[in-house]
Design a protein around this motif. Structure first.
Motif, PDB file in Angstrom:
ATOM      1  N   ILE A 223       0.454  31.228  16.659  1.00  0.00           N
ATOM      2  CA  ILE A 223      -0.611  31.378  15.620  1.00  0.00           C
ATOM      3  C   ILE A 223      -1.569  29.940  15.323  1.00  0.00           C
ATOM      4  CG2 ILE A 223       0.604  33.031  14.253  1.00  0.00           C
ATOM      5  CD1 ILE A 223       1.783  30.991  12.386  1.00  0.00           C
ATOM      6  N   GLY A 224      -1.288  29.174  16.399  1.00  0.00           N
ATOM      7  CA  GLY A 224      -1.710  27.784  16.168  1.00  0.00           C
ATOM      8  C   GLY A 224      -1.485  26.700  15.153  1.00  0.00           C
ATOM      9  N   ASN A 225      -2.261  25.845  14.927  1.00  0.00           N
ATOM     10  CA  ASN A 225      -1.751  24.644  14.172  1.00  0.00           C
ATOM     11  C   ASN A 225      -2.316  24.848  12.682  1.00  0.00           C
ATOM     12  OD1 ASN A 225      -2.176  22.085  12.850  1.00  0.00           O
ATOM     13  ND2 ASN A 225      -1.432  21.221  14.563  1.00  0.00           N
ATOM     14  N   PHE A 226      -1.147  25.017  11.712  1.00  0.00           N
ATOM     15  CA  PHE A 226      -1.376  25.488  10.548  1.00  0.00           C
ATOM     16  C   PHE A 226      -2.313  24.392   9.633  1.00  0.00           C
ATOM     17  CE2 PHE A 226      -0.351  25.933   5.972  1.00  0.00           C
ATOM     18  CZ  PHE A 226      -0.749  27.157   5.682  1.00  0.00           C
ATOM     19  N   SER A 227      -2.256  23.068  10.033  1.00  0.00           N
ATOM     20  CA  SER A 227      -2.757  21.946   9.484  1.00  0.00           C
ATOM     21  C   SER A 227      -4.384  22.203   9.690  1.00  0.00           C
ATOM     22  CB  SER A 227      -2.507  20.715   9.946  1.00  0.00           C
ATOM     23  OG  SER A 227      -1.268  20.235   9.532  1.00  0.00           O
ATOM     24  N   GLU A 228      -4.688  22.518  10.993  1.00  0.00           N
ATOM     25  CA  GLU A 228      -5.878  22.897  11.140  1.00  0.00           C
ATOM     26  C   GLU A 228      -6.493  24.062  10.769  1.00  0.00           C
ATOM     27  OE1 GLU A 228      -5.966  23.063  15.622  1.00  0.00           O
ATOM     28  OE2 GLU A 228      -5.481  21.045  15.744  1.00  0.00           O
ATOM     29  N   LEU A 229      -5.853  25.146  10.485  1.00  0.00           N
ATOM     30  CA  LEU A 229      -6.292  26.154   9.548  1.00  0.00           C
ATOM     31  C   LEU A 229      -6.711  25.721   8.289  1.00  0.00           C
ATOM     32  CD1 LEU A 229      -7.052  29.007   9.208  1.00  0.00           C
ATOM     33  CD2 LEU A 229      -4.528  29.443   8.773  1.00  0.00           C
TER      34      LEU A 229
ATOM     35  N   LYS B  12     -12.296  29.953  -2.934  1.00  0.00           N
ATOM     36  CA  LYS B  12     -10.921  29.840  -2.532  1.00  0.00           C
ATOM     37  C   LYS B  12     -10.400  30.594  -1.511  1.00  0.00           C
ATOM     38  CE  LYS B  12      -6.197  30.569  -4.672  1.00  0.00           C
ATOM     39  NZ  LYS B  12      -5.668  31.212  -5.946  1.00  0.00           N
ATOM     40  N   ILE B  13      -9.676  30.350  -0.765  1.00  0.00           N
ATOM     41  CA  ILE B  13      -9.230  30.860   0.404  1.00  0.00           C
ATOM     42  C   ILE B  13      -7.544  30.502   0.396  1.00  0.00           C
ATOM     43  CG2 ILE B  13      -9.653  29.122   2.021  1.00  0.00           C
ATOM     44  CD1 ILE B  13     -10.315  31.611   3.799  1.00  0.00           C
ATOM     45  N   VAL B  14      -6.919  31.784   0.940  1.00  0.00           N
ATOM     46  CA  VAL B  14      -5.405  31.505   0.950  1.00  0.00           C
ATOM     47  C   VAL B  14      -4.922  31.695   2.414  1.00  0.00           C
ATOM     48  CG1 VAL B  14      -3.084  32.224  -0.117  1.00  0.00           C
ATOM     49  CG2 VAL B  14      -5.321  32.104  -1.393  1.00  0.00           C
ATOM     50  N   PRO B  15      -4.900  30.635   3.265  1.00  0.00           N
ATOM     51  CA  PRO B  15      -4.341  30.770   4.579  1.00  0.00           C
ATOM     52  C   PRO B  15      -2.738  30.647   4.399  1.00  0.00           C
ATOM     53  CG  PRO B  15      -4.799  28.251   3.939  1.00  0.00           C
ATOM     54  CD  PRO B  15      -5.310  29.119   3.053  1.00  0.00           C
TER      55      PRO B  15
ATOM     56  N   GLU C 141     -14.342  39.375   0.258  1.00  0.00           N
ATOM     57  CA  GLU C 141     -15.122  39.818   1.568  1.00  0.00           C
ATOM     58  C   GLU C 141     -15.020  38.416   2.448  1.00  0.00           C
ATOM     59  OE1 GLU C 141     -16.734  40.636  -1.197  1.00  0.00           O
ATOM     60  OE2 GLU C 141     -16.544  42.958  -1.336  1.00  0.00           O
ATOM     61  N   THR C 142     -15.690  37.307   1.942  1.00  0.00           N
ATOM     62  CA  THR C 142     -15.968  36.374   2.644  1.00  0.00           C
ATOM     63  C   THR C 142     -14.553  35.800   3.185  1.00  0.00           C
ATOM     64  OG1 THR C 142     -17.800  35.812   1.862  1.00  0.00           O
ATOM     65  CG2 THR C 142     -17.026  33.980   2.906  1.00  0.00           C
ATOM     66  N   ALA C 143     -13.751  35.691   2.200  1.00  0.00           N
ATOM     67  CA  ALA C 143     -12.407  35.083   2.431  1.00  0.00           C
ATOM     68  C   ALA C 143     -11.450  36.215   3.254  1.00  0.00           C
ATOM     69  CB  ALA C 143     -11.392  35.145   1.207  1.00  0.00           C
TER      70      ALA C 143
ATOM     71  N   PHE D  98     -12.805  35.666   7.019  1.00  0.00           N
ATOM     72  CA  PHE D  98     -12.445  34.535   7.450  1.00  0.00           C
ATOM     73  C   PHE D  98     -10.830  34.630   8.080  1.00  0.00           C
ATOM     74  CE2 PHE D  98     -10.797  30.033   7.527  1.00  0.00           C
ATOM     75  CZ  PHE D  98     -11.883  29.373   8.115  1.00  0.00           C
ATOM     76  N   LEU D  99     -10.080  34.955   7.060  1.00  0.00           N
ATOM     77  CA  LEU D  99      -8.733  35.152   7.396  1.00  0.00           C
ATOM     78  C   LEU D  99      -8.211  35.867   8.568  1.00  0.00           C
ATOM     79  CD1 LEU D  99      -7.052  35.249   3.754  1.00  0.00           C
ATOM     80  CD2 LEU D  99      -7.166  33.345   5.596  1.00  0.00           C
ATOM     81  N   GLN D 100      -9.184  37.212   8.504  1.00  0.00           N
ATOM     82  CA  GLN D 100      -8.900  38.033   9.691  1.00  0.00           C
ATOM     83  C   GLN D 100      -9.127  37.310  11.075  1.00  0.00           C
ATOM     84  OE1 GLN D 100      -6.993  40.251   8.382  1.00  0.00           O
ATOM     85  NE2 GLN D 100      -7.837  41.982   9.414  1.00  0.00           N
TER      86      GLN D 100
END
Length: 393
Positions: free
Chosen positions: A130-136, A151-154, A313-315, A318-320
């Motif tokens: 899933i890659g680097n979480f800090s970069e996400l 707001k976005i919730v990775p 929708e935007t958040a 982006f997460l998908q």
């Protein structure tokens, strides 16, 4: 309607662990839960298979248990309460007589000589890159700074080895002890696999007096020992993050022209070694003549800005594209529907998915333009550590 309060007449006390281990050995799908601040535990066995629903309707549904994924476009699972047992502490206080229940007699005959399975485990438990979480998190902050998103919730997960003597029921009971204010649940079925959790977040509740409730929960701190919640201080970022979630709830009310609601908070609450900011909302559906409010708000609220972001929708898009894995049931919702005339659904947070030798622990953090990457990464690690300590105390 089936009688859920039929008492078992037996010569000796039946404890939860004995009955549940018997059921798990037979391969029955079961849901076991304890509501917040309660000493009563409820167990249902569904031997008719899960029903798939594009949307759930709470009103008029037979007693059942809902289990829904994070992605609102995917089907939700509804498990009928074919058998219902209730416990006070560990002692069985009501339920059908298992000695005369066809499920037990026929299943035990067919299972004779077969290796018993203690829970349902998905075949594949391999980690997804899933890659680097800090970069996400960095990418989420940049998105928020551009004002494309408030707001976005990775989120991320971590696979933890199960101890050799892992006992799923013992872990459930430990969660109950460590999280008295949470909805503690065990779900195991062929359709969903096995999930354990202790959620602090109510999504939708409709009680026997037809009062609707939901909450806005956001902001996270580690709770010091013997903390005095009146003295807890919150940063401007955390206060604003919680205000965004509250605004999300109020906007849902506005969409359906509900103006008569009671709002209390925000106030600090303790949830299993962590602190959060919480605001409570209540609506008397009788007074506003809106008996379907629970179902309507369920569809509007899920997934909330506390687990996805806003605008939704935007958040979500982006997460998908960037989160890099399928959350499945993490940050979806679950809970009993129409038990004793009440429905209580919770966001599936502080949860883990159980595989044969590993537990997959999930956690996320709310990111805004004021976020600091290291702080958000630390928050997620703190949430994962809180659950991993339950497995390996």
């Amino acid at each position: 309607m089936r009688d859920h309060n039929q008492h078992i007449s037996v010569g000796k006390k039946i404890e939860a662990k004995d009955l549940i281990n018997r059921m798990l050995g037979l391969g029955g799908s079961l849901m076991y839960w304890r509501l917040p601040n309660s000493n009563e535990k409820t167990l249902i066995v569904c031997n008719t298979g899960a029903a798939l629903k594009s949307e759930l309707t709470l009103e008029g549904t037979m007693p059942s248990f809902a289990f829904a994924p994070f992605n609102p476009n995917k089907d939700k699972y509804l498990f009928n309460a074919d058998l219902v047992f209730k416990f006070k502490g560990e002692e069985l206080v009501s339920g059908p007589d298992v000695s005369s229940t066809p499920f037990f007699s026929t299943t035990e005959e067919s299972a004779a000589g077969q290796k018993k399975q203690l829970f349902f485990s998905r075949e594949s438990s391999e980690e997804v890159e899933i890659g680097n979480f800090s970069e996400l998190v960095d990418a989420c902050i940049q998105k928020a700074e551009s004002r494309e998103i408030e707001k976005i919730v990775p989120s991320k997960y971590k696979d933890v080895d199960l101890p050799e003597n892992f006992d799923v029921l013992k872990t459930f009971n430990t969660l109950c002890e460590k999280h008295p204010n949470a909805f503690v649940s065990l779900v195991t079925s062929p359709e969903t696999g096995t999930w354990l959790g202790a959620s602090p977040e109510l999504l939708v509740s409709v009680d026997a007096q037809e009062k609707f409730r939901t909450i806005a929960l956001a902001g996270t701190q580690k709770a010091p020992p013997n903390v005095n919640i009146k003295s807890v201080a919150w940063t401007q970022k955390e206060i604003e993050e919680q205000a965004l979630v509250s605004r999300y709830v109020i906007n849902c009310f506005k969409k359906i022209r509900v103006r008569e609601y009671l709002e209390q908070g925000p106030h600090t609450v303790v949830a299993g070694g962590l602190l959060h900011l919480r605001t409570d909302y209540e609506v008397n559906t009788r007074e506003i003549n809106f008996p379907q409010l629970g179902s309507v708000m369920l569809k509007l609220l899920h997934p909330t800005s506390a687990v996805c972001g806003m605008p939704f929708e935007t958040a979500f898009d982006f997460l998908q594209k960037h989160e890099g894995y399928d959350r499945e049931f993490y940050s979806g919702y679950l809970g009993p529907v129409n038990f004793d005339g009440e429905s209580k659904l919770f966001v599936n947070l502080r949860c883990m998915q159980i595989f044969e030798t590993k537990a997959r622990i999930y956690a996320g953090a709310g990111v805004t333009a004021d976020s600091v990457t290291d702080h958000e990464v630390d928050e997620v690690e703190m949430k994962i550590k809180t659950l991993s300590q339950i497995l390996n105390p």
